[in-house]
Design a protein around this motif. Structure first.
Motif, PDB file in Angstrom:
ATOM      1  N   GLY A  63       0.798  -1.211   0.000  1.00 39.95           N
ATOM      2  CA  GLY A  63       0.000   0.000   0.000  1.00 39.95           C
ATOM      3  C   GLY A  63       0.833   1.266   0.000  1.00 39.95           C
ATOM      4  O   GLY A  63       0.358   2.336   0.399  1.00 39.95           O
ATOM      5  N   VAL A  64       2.073   1.157  -0.458  1.00 40.56           N
ATOM      6  CA  VAL A  64       2.992   2.291  -0.509  1.00 40.56           C
ATOM      7  C   VAL A  64       2.927   2.920  -1.906  1.00 40.56           C
ATOM      8  O   VAL A  64       2.981   2.200  -2.915  1.00 40.56           O
ATOM      9  CB  VAL A  64       4.435   1.836  -0.202  1.00 40.56           C
ATOM     10  CG1 VAL A  64       5.433   2.975  -0.386  1.00 40.56           C
ATOM     11  CG2 VAL A  64       4.502   1.284   1.221  1.00 40.56           C
ATOM     12  N   ARG A  65       2.827   4.232  -1.963  1.00 37.60           N
ATOM     13  CA  ARG A  65       2.814   4.921  -3.252  1.00 37.60           C
ATOM     14  C   ARG A  65       4.254   5.108  -3.724  1.00 37.60           C
ATOM     15  O   ARG A  65       5.065   5.718  -3.024  1.00 37.60           O
ATOM     16  CB  ARG A  65       2.121   6.277  -3.139  1.00 37.60           C
ATOM     17  CG  ARG A  65       1.930   6.965  -4.494  1.00 37.60           C
ATOM     18  CD  ARG A  65       1.065   8.195  -4.389  1.00 37.60           C
ATOM     19  NE  ARG A  65       0.851   8.791  -5.703  1.00 37.60           N
ATOM     20  CZ  ARG A  65       0.177   9.923  -5.914  1.00 37.60           C
ATOM     21  NH1 ARG A  65      -0.357  10.561  -4.880  1.00 37.60           N
ATOM     22  NH2 ARG A  65       0.042  10.398  -7.128  1.00 37.60           N
ATOM     23  N   CYS A  66       4.568   4.586  -4.889  1.00 37.68           N
ATOM     24  CA  CYS A  66       5.947   4.569  -5.375  1.00 37.68           C
ATOM     25  C   CYS A  66       6.173   5.604  -6.472  1.00 37.68           C
ATOM     26  O   CYS A  66       5.322   5.804  -7.346  1.00 37.68           O
ATOM     27  CB  CYS A  66       6.313   3.175  -5.889  1.00 37.68           C
ATOM     28  SG  CYS A  66       6.427   1.928  -4.591  1.00 37.68           S
ATOM     29  N   TRP A  67       7.338   6.222  -6.430  1.00 34.79           N
ATOM     30  CA  TRP A  67       7.768   7.210  -7.410  1.00 34.79           C
ATOM     31  C   TRP A  67       9.113   6.769  -7.976  1.00 34.79           C
ATOM     32  O   TRP A  67      10.082   6.619  -7.230  1.00 34.79           O
ATOM     33  CB  TRP A  67       7.909   8.589  -6.770  1.00 34.79           C
ATOM     34  CG  TRP A  67       6.682   9.060  -6.063  1.00 34.79           C
ATOM     35  CD1 TRP A  67       6.358   8.862  -4.753  1.00 34.79           C
ATOM     36  CD2 TRP A  67       5.595   9.796  -6.640  1.00 34.79           C
ATOM     37  NE1 TRP A  67       5.149   9.428  -4.459  1.00 34.79           N
ATOM     38  CE2 TRP A  67       4.650  10.019  -5.601  1.00 34.79           C
ATOM     39  CE3 TRP A  67       5.333  10.299  -7.914  1.00 34.79           C
ATOM     40  CZ2 TRP A  67       3.464  10.710  -5.802  1.00 34.79           C
ATOM     41  CZ3 TRP A  67       4.147  10.991  -8.117  1.00 34.79           C
ATOM     42  CH2 TRP A  67       3.230  11.194  -7.073  1.00 34.79           C
ATOM     43  N   ASP A  68       9.173   6.550  -9.273  1.00 35.58           N
ATOM     44  CA  ASP A  68      10.415   6.081  -9.898  1.00 35.58           C
ATOM     45  C   ASP A  68      11.373   7.257 -10.114  1.00 35.58           C
ATOM     46  O   ASP A  68      11.034   8.235 -10.797  1.00 35.58           O
ATOM     47  CB  ASP A  68      10.115   5.424 -11.245  1.00 35.58           C
ATOM     48  CG  ASP A  68       9.338   4.130 -11.090  1.00 35.58           C
ATOM     49  OD1 ASP A  68       9.219   3.643  -9.945  1.00 35.58           O
ATOM     50  OD2 ASP A  68       8.846   3.607 -12.112  1.00 35.58           O
ATOM     51  N   ILE A  69      12.547   7.131  -9.530  1.00 33.22           N
ATOM     52  CA  ILE A  69      13.606   8.132  -9.681  1.00 33.22           C
ATOM     53  C   ILE A  69      14.841   7.387 -10.204  1.00 33.22           C
ATOM     54  O   ILE A  69      15.287   6.428  -9.580  1.00 33.22           O
ATOM     55  CB  ILE A  69      13.942   8.828  -8.348  1.00 33.22           C
ATOM     56  CG1 ILE A  69      12.684   9.452  -7.732  1.00 33.22           C
ATOM     57  CG2 ILE A  69      15.021   9.883  -8.565  1.00 33.22           C
ATOM     58  CD1 ILE A  69      12.102  10.600  -8.509  1.00 33.22           C
ATOM     59  N   PRO A  70      15.427   7.807 -11.339  1.00 31.63           N
ATOM     60  CA  PRO A  70      16.487   7.010 -11.984  1.00 31.63           C
ATOM     61  C   PRO A  70      17.875   7.149 -11.352  1.00 31.63           C
ATOM     62  O   PRO A  70      18.854   7.485 -12.006  1.00 31.63           O
ATOM     63  CB  PRO A  70      16.480   7.554 -13.419  1.00 31.63           C
ATOM     64  CG  PRO A  70      16.092   8.985 -13.262  1.00 31.63           C
ATOM     65  CD  PRO A  70      15.065   8.999 -12.147  1.00 31.63           C
ATOM     66  N   PHE A  71      17.975   6.859 -10.043  1.00 26.72           N
ATOM     67  CA  PHE A  71      19.273   6.893  -9.385  1.00 26.72           C
ATOM     68  C   PHE A  71      20.213   5.832  -9.974  1.00 26.72           C
ATOM     69  O   PHE A  71      19.775   4.784 -10.446  1.00 26.72           O
ATOM     70  CB  PHE A  71      19.141   6.590  -7.887  1.00 26.72           C
ATOM     71  CG  PHE A  71      18.423   7.631  -7.086  1.00 26.72           C
ATOM     72  CD1 PHE A  71      18.958   8.889  -6.922  1.00 26.72           C
ATOM     73  CD2 PHE A  71      17.206   7.341  -6.483  1.00 26.72           C
ATOM     74  CE1 PHE A  71      18.303   9.849  -6.161  1.00 26.72           C
ATOM     75  CE2 PHE A  71      16.541   8.278  -5.727  1.00 26.72           C
ATOM     76  CZ  PHE A  71      17.091   9.540  -5.572  1.00 26.72           C
ATOM     77  N   ALA A  72      21.501   6.102  -9.915  1.00 23.51           N
ATOM     78  CA  ALA A  72      22.538   5.111 -10.203  1.00 23.51           C
ATOM     79  C   ALA A  72      23.331   4.886  -8.925  1.00 23.51           C
ATOM     80  O   ALA A  72      23.508   5.805  -8.124  1.00 23.51           O
ATOM     81  CB  ALA A  72      23.457   5.599 -11.314  1.00 23.51           C
ATOM     82  N   ARG A  73      23.794   3.669  -8.718  1.00 26.06           N
ATOM     83  CA  ARG A  73      24.574   3.372  -7.505  1.00 26.06           C
ATOM     84  C   ARG A  73      25.871   4.178  -7.461  1.00 26.06           C
ATOM     85  O   ARG A  73      26.287   4.635  -6.405  1.00 26.06           O
ATOM     86  CB  ARG A  73      24.901   1.885  -7.434  1.00 26.06           C
ATOM     87  CG  ARG A  73      23.724   0.981  -7.081  1.00 26.06           C
ATOM     88  CD  ARG A  73      24.175  -0.464  -7.084  1.00 26.06           C
ATOM     89  NE  ARG A  73      23.102  -1.397  -6.804  1.00 26.06           N
ATOM     90  CZ  ARG A  73      22.847  -1.933  -5.606  1.00 26.06           C
ATOM     91  NH1 ARG A  73      23.578  -1.567  -4.571  1.00 26.06           N
ATOM     92  NH2 ARG A  73      21.863  -2.799  -5.442  1.00 26.06           N
ATOM     93  N   SER A  74      26.508   4.338  -8.615  1.00 28.41           N
ATOM     94  CA  SER A  74      27.787   5.050  -8.652  1.00 28.41           C
ATOM     95  C   SER A  74      27.576   6.557  -8.506  1.00 28.41           C
ATOM     96  O   SER A  74      26.762   7.147  -9.221  1.00 28.41           O
ATOM     97  CB  SER A  74      28.512   4.776  -9.973  1.00 28.41           C
ATOM     98  OG  SER A  74      29.636   5.636 -10.104  1.00 28.41           O
ATOM     99  N   PRO A  75      28.317   7.203  -7.617  1.00 26.18           N
ATOM    100  CA  PRO A  75      28.183   8.665  -7.484  1.00 26.18           C
ATOM    101  C   PRO A  75      28.700   9.412  -8.703  1.00 26.18           C
ATOM    102  O   PRO A  75      28.439  10.602  -8.858  1.00 26.18           O
ATOM    103  CB  PRO A  75      29.020   8.975  -6.239  1.00 26.18           C
ATOM    104  CG  PRO A  75      30.012   7.862  -6.155  1.00 26.18           C
ATOM    105  CD  PRO A  75      29.290   6.645  -6.666  1.00 26.18           C
ATOM    106  N   TYR A  76      29.424   8.713  -9.592  1.00 27.61           N
ATOM    107  CA  TYR A  76      29.997   9.362 -10.778  1.00 27.61           C
ATOM    108  C   TYR A  76      29.058   9.314 -11.985  1.00 27.61           C
ATOM    109  O   TYR A  76      29.336   9.928 -13.009  1.00 27.61           O
ATOM    110  CB  TYR A  76      31.314   8.683 -11.164  1.00 27.61           C
ATOM    111  CG  TYR A  76      32.259   8.475 -10.013  1.00 27.61           C
ATOM    112  CD1 TYR A  76      32.871   9.548  -9.381  1.00 27.61           C
ATOM    113  CD2 TYR A  76      32.529   7.197  -9.535  1.00 27.61           C
ATOM    114  CE1 TYR A  76      33.731   9.355  -8.315  1.00 27.61           C
ATOM    115  CE2 TYR A  76      33.383   6.989  -8.461  1.00 27.61           C
ATOM    116  CZ  TYR A  76      33.979   8.078  -7.854  1.00 27.61           C
ATOM    117  OH  TYR A  76      34.824   7.880  -6.798  1.00 27.61           O
ATOM    118  N   SER A  77      27.951   8.581 -11.887  1.00 29.12           N
ATOM    119  CA  SER A  77      27.073   8.396 -13.042  1.00 29.12           C
ATOM    120  C   SER A  77      26.298   9.679 -13.361  1.00 29.12           C
ATOM    121  O   SER A  77      25.725  10.323 -12.463  1.00 29.12           O
ATOM    122  CB  SER A  77      26.082   7.259 -12.779  1.00 29.12           C
ATOM    123  OG  SER A  77      25.139   7.172 -13.818  1.00 29.12           O
TER     124      SER A  77
END
Length: 391
Positions: A63-77
């Protein structure tokens, strides 16, 4: 004069809480009980993360409202530039009473944007700082200054091991005021402990006899989990001892690399199971657990293994040594010590009585890390910040 119509009570809008992480897999694996806790407190729970690695549907099912955010694991991406813009738009469109951030990239961007967009208090759970004793110099040059900067945007910091607690104090956080030591994400003792006969046996699935010894590792196939050390030690051990099997549960970017290594070097009796939903059952059918990580926050796998009554062999690093008492609940080995790891595993494989003694001690110790206890501690923290007590 007629009877006045009673004044209608307008329902107060629910306080909105945002969980933020780089990927949904992290939220699905560790934070669903805490989302449920906040829902039970009357909050409307939202989550923002990248769907790239899957498991978003598990979060939505709560029941959680989800928002897709295109994070990358690498801080350099460069993908994180787009993630920054989209997260900013989300935070400008909503006012959250509390923002709980996780994982380095999402946590850094989320804390900054929460502050500049006027959100409520921001909690950050550090699942193992990327700067730690023995970490590469570049980690200290990148992540330590980033955390020192982000401290000014952090209303509360939650850590789960002693080394991170000490480093948090050096960053300027104050115990009991904005620094909280919580014993990990918790382990469900009843779910992990002994049970009746399994509906589906992993030993039957793999064709293993009851007397054969099963060594299990549950970990993402990544550099930090350091499967290379484990496979090198297993190759040494398996060359001189039969009747034992290594089960590897998990997926990740290095999975194909380790599978190829096992094939090319003909390392015997290694079983790659991939992603599994029946880890508690696998642990109940195992004889001992092993984890060879380079770093940990506080290993949930080790907690689950101890709850299942298994002795644990782990590398002597932060987040493992906080759980494993050498010679009492398992054994700690030095990073890179292939022969030491092989010898320790062999000792436990051939000594069932020792395994059982260590396993009983581990199950007793892990009671202090139960999910029920962690939920109570987190409820107190959430209540504190949602009530507006924190300054």
């Amino acid at each position: 004069m007629g009877i006045a119509e009673p004044q209608r009570q307008m329902a107060e809008p629910k306080a909105k809480v945002l969980f933020l992480a780089t990927v949904y897999t992290h939220l699905a694996a560790f934070h669903l009980p805490f989302m449920r806790l906040l829902q039970e407190k009357g909050c409307e729970v939202h989550a923002a993360a990248s769907p790239a690695e899957g498991r978003k549907e598990e979060v939505e099912a709560f029941g959680v409202r989800c928002w897709d955010i295109p994070f990358a694991r690498s801080p350099y991406s460069l993908r994180n530039l787009k993630a920054f813009r989209e997260l900013k738009q989300l935070l400008e469109a909503h006012r959250f009473a509390l923002v709980h951030v996780h994982t380095p990239v999402a946590a850094f961007l989320g804390r900054y944007l929460a502050r500049v967009t006027g959100q409520g208090p921001v909690l950050y759970t550090a699942h193992g700082f990327h700067f730690y004793k023995g970490a590469p110099l570049r980690n200290w040059l990148i992540y330590y200054p980033a955390e020192r900067l982000a401290a000014r945007w952090t209303d509360g910091l939650i850590v789960m091991n002693q080394e991170d607690f000490d480093n948090a104090c050096r960053l300027g956080f104050k115990p009991g005021k904005n620094l909280f030591y919580v014993p990990g994400v918790g382990v469900e003792l009843d779910r992990s402990g002994p049970s009746g006969p399994p509906e589906k046996s992993i030993r039957a699935e793999l064709g293993l006899a009851p007397e054969e010894v099963v060594v299990t590792c549950v970990a993402e196939m990544s550099r930090d989990k350091n499967h290379g050390l484990l496979l090198a030690a297993w190759k040494e051990l398996a060359s001189r001892r039969s009747g034992c099997h290594l089960i590897l549960v998990g997926t990740g970017v290095l999975l194909s690399r380790w599978q190829e290594k096992v094939r090319a070097e003909r390392v015997p009796r290694v079983h790659f199971l991939g992603y599994r939903r029946d880890v508690p059952q696998i642990l109940r059918e195992s004889d001992l657990a092993v984890l060879t990580s380079r770093r940990e926050g506080l290993s949930r796998f080790i907690m689950e293994a101890m709850a299942a009554g298994l002795p644990v062999v782990a590398t002597d690093v932060r987040g493992c040594r906080d759980l494993v008492e050498h010679g009492k609940t398992g054994f700690l080995v030095k990073l890179g010590d292939v022969e030491g790891l092989a010898g320790t595993l062999e000792r436990l494989i051939q000594d069932r009585e020792l395994r059982e003694t260590l396993g009983r001690a581990g199950r007793e110790k892990i009671r202090a890390f139960s999910l029920d206890r962690v939920l109570k501690e987190m409820e107190a923290i959430y209540t504190h910040f949602l009530s507006g007590v924190a300054s």
